[in-house]
Scaffold this motif. Sequence first.
Motif, PDB file in Angstrom:
ATOM      1  N   LYS A 215       0.839  -1.204   0.000  1.00  0.00           N
ATOM      2  CA  LYS A 215       0.000   0.000   0.000  1.00  0.00           C
ATOM      3  C   LYS A 215       0.874   1.254   0.000  1.00  0.00           C
ATOM      4  O   LYS A 215       0.581   2.231  -0.695  1.00  0.00           O
ATOM      5  N   PHE A 216       1.933   1.218   0.796  1.00  0.00           N
ATOM      6  CA  PHE A 216       2.868   2.343   0.841  1.00  0.00           C
ATOM      7  C   PHE A 216       3.465   2.591  -0.549  1.00  0.00           C
ATOM      8  O   PHE A 216       3.527   3.733  -1.022  1.00  0.00           O
ATOM      9  N   LYS A 217       3.890   1.534  -1.208  1.00  0.00           N
ATOM     10  CA  LYS A 217       4.455   1.662  -2.554  1.00  0.00           C
ATOM     11  C   LYS A 217       3.421   2.203  -3.538  1.00  0.00           C
ATOM     12  O   LYS A 217       3.742   3.017  -4.406  1.00  0.00           O
ATOM     13  N   PHE A 218       2.184   1.737  -3.388  1.00  0.00           N
ATOM     14  CA  PHE A 218       1.135   2.181  -4.305  1.00  0.00           C
ATOM     15  C   PHE A 218       0.882   3.679  -4.170  1.00  0.00           C
ATOM     16  O   PHE A 218       0.579   4.358  -5.150  1.00  0.00           O
ATOM     17  N   MET A 219       1.000   4.184  -2.949  1.00  0.00           N
ATOM     18  CA  MET A 219       0.818   5.617  -2.733  1.00  0.00           C
ATOM     19  C   MET A 219       1.867   6.445  -3.472  1.00  0.00           C
ATOM     20  O   MET A 219       1.638   7.612  -3.792  1.00  0.00           O
ATOM     21  N   LEU A 220       3.007   5.829  -3.728  1.00  0.00           N
ATOM     22  CA  LEU A 220       4.104   6.539  -4.394  1.00  0.00           C
ATOM     23  C   LEU A 220       4.257   6.129  -5.853  1.00  0.00           C
ATOM     24  O   LEU A 220       5.233   6.503  -6.503  1.00  0.00           O
ATOM     25  N   LYS A 221       3.291   5.388  -6.347  1.00  0.00           N
ATOM     26  CA  LYS A 221       3.373   4.913  -7.727  1.00  0.00           C
ATOM     27  C   LYS A 221       3.367   6.091  -8.699  1.00  0.00           C
ATOM     28  O   LYS A 221       2.542   6.992  -8.612  1.00  0.00           O
ATOM     29  N   GLY A 222       4.316   6.074  -9.621  1.00  0.00           N
ATOM     30  CA  GLY A 222       4.367   7.099 -10.654  1.00  0.00           C
ATOM     31  C   GLY A 222       4.942   8.432 -10.222  1.00  0.00           C
ATOM     32  O   GLY A 222       4.852   9.410 -10.975  1.00  0.00           O
ATOM     33  N   VAL A 223       5.551   8.508  -9.036  1.00  0.00           N
ATOM     34  CA  VAL A 223       6.073   9.802  -8.580  1.00  0.00           C
ATOM     35  C   VAL A 223       7.295  10.216  -9.396  1.00  0.00           C
ATOM     36  O   VAL A 223       8.012   9.383  -9.952  1.00  0.00           O
ATOM     37  N   LYS A 224       7.506  11.514  -9.438  1.00  0.00           N
ATOM     38  CA  LYS A 224       8.694  12.088 -10.057  1.00  0.00           C
ATOM     39  C   LYS A 224       9.406  12.927  -9.001  1.00  0.00           C
ATOM     40  O   LYS A 224       8.866  13.163  -7.914  1.00  0.00           O
ATOM     41  N   VAL A 269      12.789   3.429   3.838  1.00  0.00           N
ATOM     42  CA  VAL A 269      14.132   2.927   3.541  1.00  0.00           C
ATOM     43  C   VAL A 269      14.058   1.830   2.485  1.00  0.00           C
ATOM     44  O   VAL A 269      14.837   1.816   1.521  1.00  0.00           O
ATOM     45  N   ARG A 270      13.136   0.923   2.646  1.00  0.00           N
ATOM     46  CA  ARG A 270      12.990  -0.163   1.667  1.00  0.00           C
ATOM     47  C   ARG A 270      12.641   0.388   0.287  1.00  0.00           C
ATOM     48  O   ARG A 270      13.164  -0.068  -0.738  1.00  0.00           O
ATOM     49  N   TRP A 271      11.732   1.364   0.267  1.00  0.00           N
ATOM     50  CA  TRP A 271      11.315   1.938  -1.013  1.00  0.00           C
ATOM     51  C   TRP A 271      12.468   2.682  -1.685  1.00  0.00           C
ATOM     52  O   TRP A 271      12.652   2.588  -2.908  1.00  0.00           O
ATOM     53  N   LEU A 272      13.251   3.410  -0.903  1.00  0.00           N
ATOM     54  CA  LEU A 272      14.397   4.125  -1.465  1.00  0.00           C
ATOM     55  C   LEU A 272      15.420   3.147  -2.043  1.00  0.00           C
ATOM     56  O   LEU A 272      15.993   3.394  -3.117  1.00  0.00           O
ATOM     57  N   GLY A 277      17.683   0.855  -6.924  1.00  0.00           N
ATOM     58  CA  GLY A 277      17.927  -0.318  -7.761  1.00  0.00           C
ATOM     59  C   GLY A 277      17.372  -0.151  -9.159  1.00  0.00           C
ATOM     60  O   GLY A 277      17.827  -0.814 -10.099  1.00  0.00           O
ATOM     61  N   GLU A 278      16.384   0.749  -9.303  1.00  0.00           N
ATOM     62  CA  GLU A 278      15.844   1.083 -10.624  1.00  0.00           C
ATOM     63  C   GLU A 278      16.591   2.265 -11.240  1.00  0.00           C
ATOM     64  O   GLU A 278      16.160   2.806 -12.262  1.00  0.00           O
ATOM     65  N   ASN A 279      17.684   2.663 -10.581  1.00  0.00           N
ATOM     66  CA  ASN A 279      18.557   3.749 -11.046  1.00  0.00           C
ATOM     67  C   ASN A 279      17.861   5.109 -11.090  1.00  0.00           C
ATOM     68  O   ASN A 279      18.187   5.957 -11.929  1.00  0.00           O
ATOM     69  N   LYS A 280      16.936   5.321 -10.168  1.00  0.00           N
ATOM     70  CA  LYS A 280      16.266   6.619 -10.063  1.00  0.00           C
ATOM     71  C   LYS A 280      16.889   7.403  -8.904  1.00  0.00           C
ATOM     72  O   LYS A 280      16.222   7.756  -7.922  1.00  0.00           O
ATOM     73  N   LEU A 281      18.172   7.667  -9.041  1.00  0.00           N
ATOM     74  CA  LEU A 281      18.901   8.333  -7.969  1.00  0.00           C
ATOM     75  C   LEU A 281      18.453   9.776  -7.768  1.00  0.00           C
ATOM     76  O   LEU A 281      18.620  10.333  -6.682  1.00  0.00           O
ATOM     77  N   ASP A 282      17.902  10.389  -8.817  1.00  0.00           N
ATOM     78  CA  ASP A 282      17.438  11.772  -8.667  1.00  0.00           C
ATOM     79  C   ASP A 282      16.289  11.857  -7.666  1.00  0.00           C
ATOM     80  O   ASP A 282      16.200  12.812  -6.883  1.00  0.00           O
ATOM     81  N   ILE A 283      15.420  10.838  -7.661  1.00  0.00           N
ATOM     82  CA  ILE A 283      14.332  10.802  -6.678  1.00  0.00           C
ATOM     83  C   ILE A 283      14.896  10.551  -5.283  1.00  0.00           C
ATOM     84  O   ILE A 283      14.483  11.182  -4.303  1.00  0.00           O
ATOM     85  N   CYS A 284      15.858   9.640  -5.193  1.00  0.00           N
ATOM     86  CA  CYS A 284      16.486   9.357  -3.898  1.00  0.00           C
ATOM     87  C   CYS A 284      17.129  10.615  -3.321  1.00  0.00           C
ATOM     88  O   CYS A 284      17.046  10.872  -2.112  1.00  0.00           O
TER      89      CYS A 284
END
Length: 349
Positions: A215-224, A269-272, A277-284
């Motif tokens: 559910k936590f991941k779903f809340m952040l689905k598609g974020v930029k 932490v898990r989501w980050l 791992g998806e190489n979205k370091l700009d979001i991190c």
Amino acid sequence: MVSTDSKFIDTVFCRFSVQEYGKFRIMPINEAAISLAESGKIGALNLLFKRHPYSLSPFMLEILAAIPETVPVPMYGQLLPGRSPPSGFAVRQDDWVECEKMVHFINASVKNRDILIKVKTEPLVKHLLGFRWPTIDELSSWYTNRARAMDYFSGQLDNCLSLLEFALRKGLSELQQFHQDVLYLSQIIYTNDDDSEMSFNMNLAMWGELSDYEKFKFMLKGVKKENVTERLHNRAIPFMCEKFRKASLTGDVTLSDNTNQNIDESFLVRWLKETSGENKLDICLVVIEEGCRNFQSNDYFKSEVEAVDCALQCIYLSTVTDRWSIMAAILSKLPQLHGEFGFMSILIS
């Protein structure tokens, strides 16, 4: 059991029909109530419940479930059951013949079901069956299933919320967590980010099958990177804090999760780590920078050590080789740890 109440008849039959009234007189009263519910005749149904509580109480939940899912809940809120039964009923006084002896006589001598329906008045049913009220488990199950059915058949999640709010006001505190979960889903569906391109198919039944972390991941689905901070503040972080607070109070060291993830690692932490791992370091980078601004005023990380450890793992998990500037920026946002080993102890570990 059949009603001969003139007020009820006037309510049900706006234009009197001999044929319809004839059918009504020989119909079991619970079937008549279901028919009224299916037709959305809430006023007539309300009157039927008031005048025939003993006859209808065993079928109450079935009758209420027959009301169309699109009918606004406040229209029949007065009919919804609460933790305790009503304190009194508007039932007429017993006639002299409506006694327990007559109940025994009818049961012993009348075998024809159609005749039995006609002769059993409400006072006789009171003597025969008494009054039955659903258990707390039955009520909780009914409200939960009704909310899911309303969402499935009508898609009106606001109606589901209204139903559960009535249940809470009527004392069913057991539904508090379910109401909160529906509220989170409602916020996702009805609150759109201006710059979000997210599209999804999610209903209440599917939402209930997800683990807390899913559910936590779903809340952040598609974020930029432009909207991740807002989404975290408005949805994900409050959800994470509420779930971990509940787990801490109950002493449960694991949260609802398919992987039995330990409570020591937060959802964020898990989501980050997965995001890196998806190489979205700009979001991190955006999240870590926001989380390290003030540890006392935000709930991103439990401690400075967790923030540093998370940032380093994000860098290690990324497989890109051309993001050195972002990696350096992440490191520059981290707090300076003090102590005998400080930053180096985390690097070595």
